[in-house]
Scaffold this active site. Structure first.
Site, PDB file in Angstrom:
ATOM      1  N   TYR A   1       0.949  -1.216  -0.050  1.00  0.00           N
ATOM      2  CA  TYR A   1      -0.028  -0.069   0.086  1.00  0.00           C
ATOM      3  C   TYR A   1       0.923   1.246   0.041  1.00  0.00           C
ATOM      4  O   TYR A   1       0.730   2.222  -0.655  1.00  0.00           O
ATOM      5  CB  TYR A   1      -0.995   0.108   1.030  1.00  0.00           C
ATOM      6  CG  TYR A   1      -1.857   1.223   1.201  1.00  0.00           C
ATOM      7  CD1 TYR A   1      -2.688   1.526   0.596  1.00  0.00           C
ATOM      8  CD2 TYR A   1      -1.773   2.127   2.442  1.00  0.00           C
ATOM      9  CE1 TYR A   1      -3.616   2.595   0.716  1.00  0.00           C
ATOM     10  CE2 TYR A   1      -2.369   3.289   2.455  1.00  0.00           C
ATOM     11  CZ  TYR A   1      -3.279   3.438   1.577  1.00  0.00           C
ATOM     12  OH  TYR A   1      -4.216   4.651   1.697  1.00  0.00           O
TER      13      TYR A   1
ATOM     14  N   GLU B   1     -11.345   5.984   5.098  1.00  0.00           N
ATOM     15  CA  GLU B   1     -10.664   6.469   6.193  1.00  0.00           C
ATOM     16  C   GLU B   1     -11.590   6.557   7.445  1.00  0.00           C
ATOM     17  O   GLU B   1     -11.264   6.594   8.649  1.00  0.00           O
ATOM     18  CB  GLU B   1     -10.134   7.983   5.826  1.00  0.00           C
ATOM     19  CG  GLU B   1      -9.197   7.825   5.074  1.00  0.00           C
ATOM     20  CD  GLU B   1      -7.616   7.175   5.583  1.00  0.00           C
ATOM     21  OE1 GLU B   1      -7.517   7.069   6.611  1.00  0.00           O
ATOM     22  OE2 GLU B   1      -6.916   7.143   4.567  1.00  0.00           O
TER      23      GLU B   1
ATOM     24  N   TRP C   1      -5.034   0.649  10.047  1.00  0.00           N
ATOM     25  CA  TRP C   1      -5.164   0.810   8.769  1.00  0.00           C
ATOM     26  C   TRP C   1      -5.070  -0.764   7.948  1.00  0.00           C
ATOM     27  O   TRP C   1      -5.888  -0.933   7.291  1.00  0.00           O
ATOM     28  CB  TRP C   1      -4.147   1.803   8.054  1.00  0.00           C
ATOM     29  CG  TRP C   1      -4.523   1.935   6.695  1.00  0.00           C
ATOM     30  CD1 TRP C   1      -3.569   1.520   5.716  1.00  0.00           C
ATOM     31  CD2 TRP C   1      -5.592   2.465   6.084  1.00  0.00           C
ATOM     32  NE1 TRP C   1      -4.188   1.844   4.318  1.00  0.00           N
ATOM     33  CE2 TRP C   1      -5.567   2.441   4.902  1.00  0.00           C
ATOM     34  CE3 TRP C   1      -6.861   2.918   6.460  1.00  0.00           C
ATOM     35  CZ2 TRP C   1      -6.243   2.774   3.753  1.00  0.00           C
ATOM     36  CZ3 TRP C   1      -7.783   3.189   5.712  1.00  0.00           C
ATOM     37  CH2 TRP C   1      -7.679   3.277   4.443  1.00  0.00           C
TER      38      TRP C   1
END
Length: 196
Positions: free
Chosen positions: A26, A48, A56
């Site tokens: 990522y 988000e 995350w």
């Protein structure tokens, strides 16, 4: 102050990207890179918001399921979701099952559709790009929110968006390249400097 970490491949990366291959991919392929189109921006905004209070990595691992159940983040489709769809999503074990966040995702899709009359979500988000991007040399120089992310949060809330606080919007701005928060020395530093 934590500085970039050198990986086994000899590349310097932001410390959060070291170790886990999903985080590394990522970081190297997406984080800080400008995305194109309404759906891509709505996806990042939605994810988000779902990430708030979680890692995350959890969101990245669930992202294929999020994309599936939220129709590729097509705003028109998600905006049409009703109470039955929300219950369906609450029963979906492959995503984060938080009613307030799911309801916010639907509300945000509706707000995105409404924003088209005023230039659209993409233009609104990018209108808060600062004149200069930060240039953190270490993690201690990175911040959780800025004047710009606070102003973006306020503008989105006024437009009917939910779960778009200043910290979440700062993370969004980092993710889509509105700012370049890669550490100085990271091999991805500068990827967000592409003209939009």
């Amino acid at each position: 102050m934590t500085q970039p970490v050198i990986g086994e491949d000899g590349l310097a990366r932001c410390p959060w990207a070291a170790g886990d291959p999903v985080n590394m991919a990522y970081h190297d392929e997406e984080w800080g890179m400008p995305v194109e189109g309404e759906a891509a921006h709505l996806e990042r905004l939605t994810l988000e918001a779902f990430q708030s209070g979680l890692s995350w990595l959890t969101i990245l691992n669930k992202r294929p399921a999020f994309r599936e159940v939220f129709a590729g983040f097509d705003a028109d489709t998600v905006a049409s979701y009703d109470v039955h769809d929300i219950e369906r999503l609450m029963a979906e074990t492959r995503i984060v099952r938080n009613r307030r966040k799911i309801e916010a995702a639907v509300a945000n899709a509706r707000a995105t559709v409404a924003l088209r009359e005023r230039g659209g979500l993409v233009d609104l988000l990018w209108s808060f790009r600062p004149a200069e991007s930060p240039a953190p040399r270490g993690t201690s120089e990175q911040v959780a929110s800025t004047v710009e992310s606070t102003a973006l949060s306020k503008a989105l809330k006024e437009a009917g968006f939910a779960h778009v606080g200043p910290t979440t919007m700062h993370a969004l701005m980092q993710a889509v390249g509105i700012i370049d928060d890669h550490l100085v020395g990271c091999h991805r530093r500068g990827c967000a400097s592409l003209p939009r």
